[in-house]
Design a protein around this motif. Structure first.
Motif, PDB file in Angstrom:
ATOM      1  N   LEU A 270       3.802  -3.301   3.377  1.00  0.00           N
ATOM      2  CA  LEU A 270       3.292  -4.593   2.949  1.00  0.00           C
ATOM      3  C   LEU A 270       2.187  -5.097   3.873  1.00  0.00           C
ATOM      4  O   LEU A 270       2.315  -5.078   5.083  1.00  0.00           O
ATOM      5  N   LEU A 271       1.107  -5.570   3.242  1.00  0.00           N
ATOM      6  CA  LEU A 271       0.027  -6.235   3.948  1.00  0.00           C
ATOM      7  C   LEU A 271      -0.011  -7.691   3.472  1.00  0.00           C
ATOM      8  O   LEU A 271      -0.402  -7.961   2.337  1.00  0.00           O
ATOM      9  N   PRO A 272       0.423  -8.652   4.278  1.00  0.00           N
ATOM     10  CA  PRO A 272       0.434 -10.056   3.845  1.00  0.00           C
ATOM     11  C   PRO A 272      -0.987 -10.568   3.579  1.00  0.00           C
ATOM     12  O   PRO A 272      -1.910 -10.296   4.354  1.00  0.00           O
ATOM     13  N   THR A 273      -1.147 -11.308   2.471  1.00  0.00           N
ATOM     14  CA  THR A 273      -2.451 -11.882   2.133  1.00  0.00           C
ATOM     15  C   THR A 273      -2.364 -13.379   1.860  1.00  0.00           C
ATOM     16  O   THR A 273      -3.269 -14.126   2.198  1.00  0.00           O
ATOM     17  N   GLY A 274      -1.289 -13.823   1.207  1.00  0.00           N
ATOM     18  CA  GLY A 274      -1.147 -15.226   0.867  1.00  0.00           C
ATOM     19  C   GLY A 274      -0.079 -15.414  -0.189  1.00  0.00           C
ATOM     20  O   GLY A 274       0.354 -14.453  -0.835  1.00  0.00           O
ATOM     21  N   LYS A 275       0.354 -16.638  -0.393  1.00  0.00           N
ATOM     22  CA  LYS A 275       1.418 -16.920  -1.348  1.00  0.00           C
ATOM     23  C   LYS A 275       0.976 -16.632  -2.782  1.00  0.00           C
ATOM     24  O   LYS A 275      -0.102 -17.040  -3.200  1.00  0.00           O
ATOM     25  N   GLY A 276       1.815 -15.904  -3.492  1.00  0.00           N
ATOM     26  CA  GLY A 276       1.550 -15.647  -4.897  1.00  0.00           C
ATOM     27  C   GLY A 276       0.455 -14.631  -5.149  1.00  0.00           C
ATOM     28  O   GLY A 276      -0.286 -14.756  -6.127  1.00  0.00           O
ATOM     29  N   ALA A 277       0.328 -13.613  -4.291  1.00  0.00           N
ATOM     30  CA  ALA A 277      -0.695 -12.569  -4.482  1.00  0.00           C
ATOM     31  C   ALA A 277      -0.592 -12.001  -5.890  1.00  0.00           C
ATOM     32  O   ALA A 277       0.478 -11.584  -6.320  1.00  0.00           O
ATOM     33  N   HIS A 278      -1.701 -11.962  -6.597  1.00  0.00           N
ATOM     34  CA  HIS A 278      -1.613 -11.684  -8.030  1.00  0.00           C
ATOM     35  C   HIS A 278      -2.641 -10.686  -8.554  1.00  0.00           C
ATOM     36  O   HIS A 278      -2.296  -9.625  -9.028  1.00  0.00           O
TER      37      HIS A 278
ATOM     38  N   THR B  62       0.854  -1.186   0.000  1.00  0.00           N
ATOM     39  CA  THR B  62       0.000   0.000   0.000  1.00  0.00           C
ATOM     40  C   THR B  62       0.891   1.237   0.000  1.00  0.00           C
ATOM     41  O   THR B  62       1.918   1.269   0.677  1.00  0.00           O
ATOM     42  N   LEU B  63       0.483   2.236  -0.793  1.00  0.00           N
ATOM     43  CA  LEU B  63       1.262   3.474  -0.838  1.00  0.00           C
ATOM     44  C   LEU B  63       0.401   4.644  -1.243  1.00  0.00           C
ATOM     45  O   LEU B  63      -0.706   4.473  -1.783  1.00  0.00           O
ATOM     46  N   ASP B  64       0.902   5.828  -1.009  1.00  0.00           N
ATOM     47  CA  ASP B  64       0.280   7.086  -1.439  1.00  0.00           C
ATOM     48  C   ASP B  64       0.857   7.424  -2.804  1.00  0.00           C
ATOM     49  O   ASP B  64       2.064   7.638  -2.936  1.00  0.00           O
ATOM     50  N   GLY B  65       0.019   7.464  -3.818  1.00  0.00           N
ATOM     51  CA  GLY B  65       0.503   7.719  -5.166  1.00  0.00           C
ATOM     52  C   GLY B  65       0.939   9.150  -5.395  1.00  0.00           C
ATOM     53  O   GLY B  65       1.850   9.406  -6.192  1.00  0.00           O
ATOM     54  N   ASP B  66       0.307  10.098  -4.702  1.00  0.00           N
ATOM     55  CA  ASP B  66       0.675  11.497  -4.885  1.00  0.00           C
ATOM     56  C   ASP B  66       2.108  11.760  -4.438  1.00  0.00           C
ATOM     57  O   ASP B  66       2.899  12.396  -5.130  1.00  0.00           O
ATOM     58  N   THR B  67       2.454  11.260  -3.252  1.00  0.00           N
ATOM     59  CA  THR B  67       3.813  11.466  -2.752  1.00  0.00           C
ATOM     60  C   THR B  67       4.770  10.419  -3.294  1.00  0.00           C
ATOM     61  O   THR B  67       5.979  10.644  -3.315  1.00  0.00           O
TER      62      THR B  67
END
Length: 396
Positions: free
Chosen positions: A282-290, A271-276
Motif C-alpha cells: 500500500l502507498l497512502p495517497t489520501g482518503k477515498g482514493a478512487h 502496487t503489485l506485480d501482475g505476472d506473479t
C-alpha cells in the motif's frame, strides 16, 4: 498461468520494428479499424510470423515496449476521431442524464436523457461509439461522438462498467450485482460467455502488456481477480491485506511492470506485480482514493481522493508522491480523464453535482461546472490513442 518474460515481449516488438513496411514502432497515429469484428487489425503490416507470438492474437503490437501509453501523446488523434468535436460527457446517476460540456467554454451545451442510473461513459474499442452504462436500467445507450446525439438503447443486463479485449473482439461487462464478467460481441453485444466472478462488486480492470490477462477489482469483498483473456476464465483471486478494503480503479504503469489499484477505505493505491500476482503493497495517497489517470507524457499518475477533495500526483519512475492538489472549498473528485492536449484533468464531483477542471501544471482549479445529480464516470472525448480498452478511456 506462466508469466511471460518482459524481455521477450520487448525483443519480439523490436523484431517487428525491423520488418519492412511495419508501423509497429511508428509514433504517428494509425487509422482506426473497421467496426467489423472480422476486420480487427492483424498487427498492421507485420507478417504472421513469430514477431507477435506472445501477444493476444489480433491485438495491435505496442508502439513502444517500454511505454504502453506511447500512442497517447498530446493531440495524437486517430483518423477516426480527428473531426469529432471536443466534449466532456458526464453521466449523472441520480438524474438519468448525461451532461455534455464544451471544454473550451466550460459550459453545458446539451443534456441527454438516457436509461436508469448511468454509471460510466465508455469509448468503444474502435473509437467510433460512446456507450452509456445504464446499470439499473439494464441497457447501454450509444452516443455518436460526431454529433453528440444518443441512439437506440441496447439491452444488456447489469452493465455497471464496460471494457474491451485488446483484440477488439469482445466487450467485457462488469456485472457487479450479478457477480459476473460477461463477455459479449464488441459490436452486437450478444453474449459469448458469462463468467462467475466469485467476488462481490466487480467494477474496474486493466490489461497486461501482451493482452493475455487482465486484473479486476472487487469493490465490496475487497478482492482482486486475475482473468485469462483468451479462455475467459478466472486464473486466481486474492484478498487485499487490509480489512474492509474497497478497491476501485486499476491502472498499469507505462513500463508494464507495476499494477496500481486505488482503495477508498485504505486511503491509497496498492502496487503489485501482475505476472506473479503476489501480495500487494500500500502507498497512502489520501482518503477515498478512487480514480487513476496517466499523464500525456507517461511520467505521472493522477489519483483522485474522493473523500478529502484532493488529487495526488505520483511519479512513475520513483513511485513517490510529488504533489497534492486540493480543490478550493472542498469537493468529491471521482472519475474522469485527461484532455487531448494533456493540460486539463477533468473529474466528476460525485456528491456535489459538479465537474472540476484542474490544470495539470499545478493543479489549480480552472472551472467548477454544475451538472446533474450523482455525476460519476465522466469521459473526455476524443482522446489520443489507437484503440480503447474501455472504462472512461483507457487508450493504447
Amino acid at each position: 498461468m506462466t508469466p511471460r518474460p518482459r524481455t521477450a515481449l520487448a525483443a519480439l516488438t523490436l523484431l517487428a520494428c525491423l520488418l519492412p513496411g511495419t508501423a509497429a514502432c511508428s509514433h504517428s497515429p494509425t487509422p482506426a479499424p473497421s467496426t467489423s469484428p472480422a476486420a480487427a487489425p492483424q498487427t498492421s503490416a507485420v507478417p504472421a510470423v513469430e514477431a507477435d507470438a506472445h501477444l493476444l492474437p489480433g491485438m495491435p503490437p505496442p508502439l513502444d515496449p517500454h511505454d504502453l501509453y506511447a500512442a497517447d501523446r498530446p493531440g495524437q488523434l486517430a483518423d477516426a476521431v480527428r473531426d469529432f468535436p471536443s466534449r466532456v460527457y458526464v453521466p449523472n446517476t441520480e438524474s438519468d442524464t448525461v451532461s455534455v460540456i464544451d471544454p473550451t467554454t466550460y459550459q453545458v451545451v446539451d443534456t441527454l436523457h438516457v436509461g436508469h442510473q448511468p454509471q460510466h461513459v465508455v469509448p468503444s474499442w474502435d473509437l467510433k461509439t460512446l456507450w452509456v452504462n445504464n446499470d439499473l436500467g439494464n441497457t447501454l445507450t450509444p452516443i455518436d461522438p460526431a454529433t453528440g446525439k444518443a441512439g437506440e438503447t441496447v439491452d444488456v443486463h447489469d452493465p455497471y462498467n464496460l471494457y474491451f479485449t485488446p483484440d477488439g473482439k469482445y466487450a467485457v461487462v462488469m456485472a457487479s450485482a450479478d457477480r459476473q464478467l460477461v463477455f459479449r460481441d464488441a459490436h452486437t453485444m450478444a453474449v459469448a460467455k458469462s463468467v462467475p466472478a466469485d467476488c462481490a462488486g466487480v467494477n474496474h480492470a486493466d490489461f497486461s502488456p501482451d493482452g493475455r490477462y487482465f486484473i479486476v477489482s472487487c469493490e465490496f469483498s475487497g478482492e482482486l481477480l486475475k482473468v485469462d483473456t483468451a479462455s475467459m476464465t478466472v486464473l486466481a483471486k486474492q484478498a487485499l491485506p487490509q480489512h474492509g478494503s474497497m478497491p476501485q480503479d486499476v491502472k498499469l504503469s507505462p513500463d508494464g511492470r507495476t499494477w496500481y489499484v486505488a482503495d477508498m477505505v485504505a486511503g491509497g493505491v496498492w502496487t503489485l506485480d501482475g505476472d506473479t500476482f503476489g501480495p500487494p503493497t500500500l502507498l497512502p495517497t489520501g482518503k477515498g482514493a478512487h480514480g487513476l489517470y496517466v499523464s500525456r507524457d507517461s511520467r505521472s499518475l493522477y489519483i483522485s481522493n474522493r473523500d478529502e477533495g484532493t488529487v495526488s500526483v505520483l511519479d512513475f519512475a520513483t513511485r513517490a508522491l510529488t504533489a497534492k492538489w486540493r480543490i478550493p472549498g472542498g469537493g468529491s473528485p471521482d472519475m474522469g480523464g485527461v484532455s487531448a492536449d494533456g493540460k486539463v484533468l477533468w473529474l466528476s464531483g460525485r456528491y456535489d453535482a459538479e465537474v472540476y477542471a484542474l490544470s495539470t501544471d499545478d493543479g489549480h482549479l480552472l472551472a467548477r461546472i454544475a451538472v446533474g445529480a450523482g455525476p460519476h464516470g465522466l469521459c473526455v472525448y476524443p482522446q489520443p490513442g489507437r484503440y480503447s480498452l474501455g472504462h472512461t478511456g483507457v487508450f493504447r
